[in-house]
Design an enzyme around this catalytic site. Sequence first.
Site, PDB file in Angstrom:
ATOM      1  N   SER A 136       1.069  -1.298   0.021  1.00 51.71           N
ATOM      2  CA  SER A 136      -0.105  -0.140   0.157  1.00 51.71           C
ATOM      3  C   SER A 136       0.847   1.412   0.008  1.00 51.71           C
ATOM      4  CB  SER A 136      -0.949   0.031   1.278  1.00 51.71           C
ATOM      5  OG  SER A 136      -1.702   1.069   1.359  1.00 51.71           O
ATOM      6  N   LYS A 162      -1.194  -0.924  -3.985  1.00 51.61           N
ATOM      7  CA  LYS A 162      -2.590  -0.211  -3.885  1.00 51.61           C
ATOM      8  C   LYS A 162      -1.879   1.180  -3.771  1.00 51.61           C
ATOM      9  CE  LYS A 162      -4.649   0.437   0.514  1.00 51.61           C
ATOM     10  NZ  LYS A 162      -5.439  -0.267   1.439  1.00 51.61           N
ATOM     11  N   LYS A 164      -3.013   5.007  -2.739  1.00 49.80           N
ATOM     12  CA  LYS A 164      -3.808   5.886  -2.094  1.00 49.80           C
ATOM     13  C   LYS A 164      -4.109   6.987  -2.942  1.00 49.80           C
ATOM     14  CE  LYS A 164      -4.086   4.217   2.173  1.00 49.80           C
ATOM     15  NZ  LYS A 164      -5.187   3.668   2.622  1.00 49.80           N
ATOM     16  N   ASP A 189      -7.334   3.275  -3.245  1.00 39.80           N
ATOM     17  CA  ASP A 189      -7.916   3.537  -1.912  1.00 39.80           C
ATOM     18  C   ASP A 189      -8.078   4.946  -1.595  1.00 39.80           C
ATOM     19  OD1 ASP A 189      -8.979   3.227   0.660  1.00 39.80           O
ATOM     20  OD2 ASP A 189      -7.334   2.145   1.475  1.00 39.80           O
ATOM     21  N   GLU A 221     -11.309   1.139  -3.752  1.00 41.70           N
ATOM     22  CA  GLU A 221     -11.506   0.890  -2.252  1.00 41.70           C
ATOM     23  C   GLU A 221     -12.267   2.320  -1.679  1.00 41.70           C
ATOM     24  OE1 GLU A 221      -8.081  -0.766  -0.123  1.00 41.70           O
ATOM     25  OE2 GLU A 221      -8.891  -0.362   1.828  1.00 41.70           O
ATOM     26  N   ASP A 246     -14.010  -0.803   2.807  1.00 44.26           N
ATOM     27  CA  ASP A 246     -12.995  -1.045   4.116  1.00 44.26           C
ATOM     28  C   ASP A 246     -13.632  -0.246   5.486  1.00 44.26           C
ATOM     29  OD1 ASP A 246     -10.996  -0.834   6.102  1.00 44.26           O
ATOM     30  OD2 ASP A 246      -9.572  -0.015   4.831  1.00 44.26           O
ATOM     31  N   LYS A 270     -10.245  -6.137   7.743  1.00 42.80           N
ATOM     32  CA  LYS A 270      -8.864  -5.795   8.723  1.00 42.80           C
ATOM     33  C   LYS A 270      -9.621  -6.604  10.129  1.00 42.80           C
ATOM     34  CE  LYS A 270      -7.353  -1.628   6.886  1.00 42.80           C
ATOM     35  NZ  LYS A 270      -7.420  -0.337   6.774  1.00 42.80           N
ATOM     36  N   GLY A 298      -4.270  -3.802   6.117  1.00 44.17           N
ATOM     37  CA  GLY A 298      -3.554  -3.567   7.336  1.00 44.17           C
ATOM     38  C   GLY A 298      -3.359  -2.307   8.020  1.00 44.17           C
TER      39      GLY A 298
HETATM   40  O1  OSB Z   1      -7.317   2.046   4.327  1.00 45.67           O
HETATM   41  O2  OSB Z   1      -6.092   0.214   4.444  1.00 45.67           O
HETATM   42  C1  OSB Z   1      -6.323   1.544   4.752  1.00 45.67           C
HETATM   43  C2  OSB Z   1      -3.134   2.516   6.716  1.00 45.67           C
HETATM   44  C3  OSB Z   1      -3.633   3.293   7.825  1.00 45.67           C
HETATM   45  C4  OSB Z   1      -5.150   3.464   7.775  1.00 45.67           C
HETATM   46  C5  OSB Z   1      -5.785   3.120   6.675  1.00 45.67           C
HETATM   47  C6  OSB Z   1      -5.360   2.028   5.934  1.00 45.67           C
HETATM   48  C7  OSB Z   1      -3.795   1.811   5.729  1.00 45.67           C
HETATM   49  C8  OSB Z   1      -3.113   1.202   4.766  1.00 45.67           C
HETATM   50  C9  OSB Z   1      -1.712   0.740   5.207  1.00 45.67           C
HETATM   51  O3  OSB Z   1      -3.557   1.183   3.734  1.00 45.67           O
HETATM   52  C10 OSB Z   1      -1.768  -0.986   4.677  1.00 45.67           C
HETATM   53  C11 OSB Z   1      -0.486  -1.363   5.367  1.00 45.67           C
HETATM   54  O4  OSB Z   1      -0.553  -1.891   6.704  1.00 45.67           O
HETATM   55  O5  OSB Z   1       0.516  -1.404   4.631  1.00 45.67           O
HETATM   56 MG    MG Z   2      -8.462   1.162   3.121  1.00 51.51          MG
END
Ligand code: OSB
Ligand code: MG
Length: 376
Positions: A136, A162, A164, A189, A221, A246, A270, A298
């Site tokens: 991510s 992924k 952001k 995401d 996402e 999510d 999660k 995560g």
């Molecule tokens: O939306 O998946 C999410 C990290 C913090 C808060 C929300 C998210 C995330 C990540 C990190 O996408 C995923 C990871 O642990 O690598």
């Molecule tokens: Mg997410």
Amino acid sequence: MRITEAVLYDVELPLVHSFETSSHRKSSLRHLLIRLTDTDGAEGWGEIASPAGPYYASETTTIAKHTAGEYLIPALAGAQWDHPDEVSDLFSTIRGHYFAKAGVEMAAWTLWSTKTGIPLSTALGGTRSTVIAGVSLGIEPRIEDLLVQVGRYVEAGYPRVKLKIAPGWDVEPVRAVRAEHPDLDIHVDANGAYPGRGEQGYDEAIAIFRALDAYGLTMIEQPFAPRNLLDSARLQAKLRTPICLDESVETLDDLRTAVQLGAGGVLNIKVSRMGGLTTARRAHDLAQEAGWPVWCGGMHEFGIGRLANVAISSLPGFTLPSDVSASEKYYAEDIIDPPVTAEAGEVRVPSVPGLGARVKTELITQHAADSQQFRL
Ligand code: OSB
Ligand code: MG
């Protein structure tokens, strides 16, 4: 089993590369680690991975510490249980606070796994010996910086990336990454950053999602705010790209509602967001019945929470790559030995009872702002 002692550590670790989402940027993570001990002296570790600030969810680290210390740990006092599902039941009268519940319950799961000799993955119904990991990647200052990050992890063998996104950082970065990686499994995401119907910018948001639909993304996402399942369903009807939920799904009821409304087609499970491994496993079963593929998201977990994510990702319905990248993507030194490693984008599922790694208590103490001991 009966718990006689709990210790709660408030630990902060610096990230090797700072991470920006639609809401904020962070360069370190503060999580709570919990060690439970039972009448026979057996131990189990869990991790409360709620973010320090109330941006992903309302439950902050400080709130989770209060909930764990005042309500969850005291609920264990005197309770005799044979299976961690019963620990999850002990918390059923406490509303919300899923991250805190997940961490305490995780410690019960790892303790139970150690005592019974049944590996965590086996106990949960896992069928895979390795899980496919994705990375991510946060919002970067410039598109060139993002391309460097993507290139680095593709080179390391991760099969899915992924990205952001947020208003102002969506179609352009996706176009650039797709141009350099025509066949890569890419997903985006939004962390609920786009306005819903009736809010300013809704029409632009729909146009952006329609544009993103042309890039062969595996999923989009959480486009809208957590409770906005109606706009998610409306958008899903317009797109061929599946929407993944999510933040919208904290409980099994949320999942049933989302499925009924057609608010998406993929679920990010999660462990932390859903209150623990017990509910995560049930969500997996429910999603499978509904025909929704799942993967494990995560929260930048330290090694303890990361290994719980690896264990749940070994279940058969986790057919999409999970956010269970190697420890080194996040931390210079993880609190477990050995750290989680990935080879050609795959992480091995521990086949031994318990957590599957040694917990480095010295390192935890060194990075702990404080620790609290509870005698039950
Ligand atoms: O939306 O998946 C999410 C990290 C913090 C808060 C929300 C998210 C995330 C990540 C990190 O996408 C995923 C990871 O642990 O690598
Ligand atoms: Mg997410």
